[in-house]
Design a protein around this motif. Structure first.
Motif, PDB file in Angstrom:
ATOM      1  N   SER A  24       9.938  49.741 157.877  1.00 63.34           N
ATOM      2  CA  SER A  24      10.727  50.864 157.401  1.00 63.34           C
ATOM      3  C   SER A  24      10.403  52.106 158.228  1.00 63.34           C
ATOM      4  N   GLU A  25      11.400  52.945 158.440  1.00 58.08           N
ATOM      5  CA  GLU A  25      11.191  54.178 159.206  1.00 58.08           C
ATOM      6  C   GLU A  25      10.684  55.311 158.323  1.00 58.08           C
ATOM      7  N   LEU A  26      10.500  55.045 157.048  1.00 57.23           N
ATOM      8  CA  LEU A  26      10.075  56.077 156.108  1.00 57.23           C
ATOM      9  C   LEU A  26       8.584  56.357 156.247  1.00 57.23           C
ATOM     10  N   ASP A  27       8.221  57.628 156.047  1.00 55.25           N
ATOM     11  CA  ASP A  27       6.798  57.946 156.005  1.00 55.25           C
ATOM     12  C   ASP A  27       6.232  57.439 154.675  1.00 55.25           C
ATOM     13  N   THR A  30       7.565  59.189 151.387  1.00 54.93           N
ATOM     14  CA  THR A  30       8.969  58.879 151.107  1.00 54.93           C
ATOM     15  C   THR A  30       9.114  57.419 150.705  1.00 54.93           C
ATOM     16  N   HIS A  31       8.340  56.534 151.347  1.00 56.91           N
ATOM     17  CA  HIS A  31       8.375  55.122 150.989  1.00 56.91           C
ATOM     18  C   HIS A  31       7.921  54.928 149.537  1.00 56.91           C
ATOM     19  N   MET A  34      10.711  56.061 147.322  1.00 54.52           N
ATOM     20  CA  MET A  34      11.782  55.061 147.267  1.00 54.52           C
ATOM     21  C   MET A  34      11.395  53.884 146.380  1.00 54.52           C
ATOM     22  N   ARG A 118      16.869  51.363 153.251  1.00 54.59           N
ATOM     23  CA  ARG A 118      15.778  52.105 153.887  1.00 54.59           C
ATOM     24  C   ARG A 118      14.511  51.279 154.055  1.00 54.59           C
TER      25      ARG A 118
END
Length: 166
Positions: A24-27, A30-31, A34, A118
């Motif tokens: 995932s490109e989320l930090d 943010t992950h 989510m 995401r």
């Protein structure tokens, strides 16, 4: 001891056929957010399904209760006509609630789809193993079954009350 190339285990051989893992490109924050939203949407969807079944069950009990009430009063009595009328009103209310909870669950499923977009490609691949069309068909079959049961209960109650010997 290292394994020769030709003696790979079955899971390793299957893993090579799949595309490489893309994280995932989320930090991290943010992950985590989510994941929280994902779990909340799943929990809310399950709650909506439970409420849907409860609405059907309570509606059926109320409709049949009105049938019992109507069977124990005179046909000329106001309660007899009221029991028939309320059976229809309760059936309509139960159907409304069932459809309302179905739309609510659809909203939660849309959230899940947006959140899954995401996550890693492995997560999306695992979630995508079930057919969306098949799941939608199952949902509408169950919804139709619930509606038919309620309509049938109201119709049977009214017919039963009309067939009573007086």
């Amino acid at each position: 001891m290292a394994k020769p190339e030709t003696e790979k285990t079955e899971p390793e051989a299957e893993g090579e056929a799949e595309e490489p893992l893309v994280a995932s490109e989320l930090d991290e924050r943010t992950h985590a957010e989510m994941l929280m939203f994902y779990h909340e949407a799943v929990k809310t969807s399950r709650f909506g399904k439970l409420q849907q079944w409860r609405s059907m069950a309570i509606g059926l009990v109320a409709i049949f209760g009105l049938g019992v009430l109507g069977a124990h009063v005179s046909e000329d009595d106001f309660l007899f006509r009221l029991a028939q009328f309320l059976a229809v009103v309760i059936a309509l209310a139960a159907i409304y609630l069932i459809v309302f909870y179905q739309f609510w669950q659809n909203t939660e499923r849309e959230k899940l789809v947006r959140i899954m977009a995401r996550f890693s490609n492995l997560s999306r691949s695992i979630r995508g193993m079930s057919s969306g069309r098949e799941a939608s068909l199952r949902r509408f079959v169950v919804l139709g079954f619930m509606i038919l049961v309620i309509v049938g209960a109201a119709a049977l109650t009214i017919i039963y009350l009309q067939q009573l010997p007086r």
